[in-house]
Scaffold this motif. Structure first.
Motif, PDB file in Angstrom:
ATOM      1  N   GLN A 100       0.835  -1.202   0.000  1.00  0.00           N
ATOM      2  CA  GLN A 100       0.000   0.000   0.000  1.00  0.00           C
ATOM      3  C   GLN A 100       0.874   1.259   0.000  1.00  0.00           C
ATOM      4  N   ALA A 101       1.888   1.278   0.852  1.00  0.00           N
ATOM      5  CA  ALA A 101       2.789   2.435   0.923  1.00  0.00           C
ATOM      6  C   ALA A 101       3.546   2.609  -0.392  1.00  0.00           C
ATOM      7  N   LYS A 121       2.551   1.706  -3.355  1.00  0.00           N
ATOM      8  CA  LYS A 121       1.582   2.199  -4.344  1.00  0.00           C
ATOM      9  C   LYS A 121       1.292   3.686  -4.124  1.00  0.00           C
ATOM     10  N   GLU A 122       1.069   4.063  -2.870  1.00  0.00           N
ATOM     11  CA  GLU A 122       0.768   5.465  -2.551  1.00  0.00           C
ATOM     12  C   GLU A 122       1.914   6.391  -2.936  1.00  0.00           C
ATOM     13  N   LYS A 123       3.141   5.915  -2.810  1.00  0.00           N
ATOM     14  CA  LYS A 123       4.312   6.729  -3.147  1.00  0.00           C
ATOM     15  C   LYS A 123       4.686   6.621  -4.623  1.00  0.00           C
TER      16      LYS A 123
END
Length: 111
Positions: free
Chosen positions: A10-11, A13-15
């Protein structure tokens, strides 16, 4: 580790990071990053977890507890750790690899 990997995904992807980006940020091999994220390495080293989480801007129980601060009640474990600390880096790498193999064998045997 599955929950942690999902948090990492998730991190990442978010970055907007790729495996190549993470490899550059962490100094780890792209194949190591890929193998961890795909679940082929399910028990990465403490240092590897710490490096990945730092690159992703995350922290967890794993990175907040240093290996030296873990309290060990079992004398057999304490002896094992003292022996481990007394050998060379190469011997440590071999022991870790063998331990991972033994755990994987034990887990698959229990299924």
């Amino acid at each position: 580790m599955t929950v942690q990997i999902e948090k990492w995904k998730q991190a990442k992807k978010e970055k907007g990071l790729s495996y190549d980006d993470l490899a550059r940020l962490t100094g780890l091999a792209k194949s190591t990053i890929t193998n961890i994220f795909c679940g082929y390495i399910d028990m990465p080293r403490y240092e590897t977890v710490s490096i990945i989480e730092k690159a992703l801007g995350l922290s967890s129980d794993v990175t907040e507890i240093s290996p030296n601060s873990i309290v060990i009640d079992d004398e057999e474990e304490r002896d094992l750790i003292m022996c481990f600390r007394s050998v060379t880096r190469e011997a440590k790498d071999a022991l870790i690899s063998n331990a991972h193999t033994a755990v994987m064998f034990y887990r698959s045997d229990k299924k």
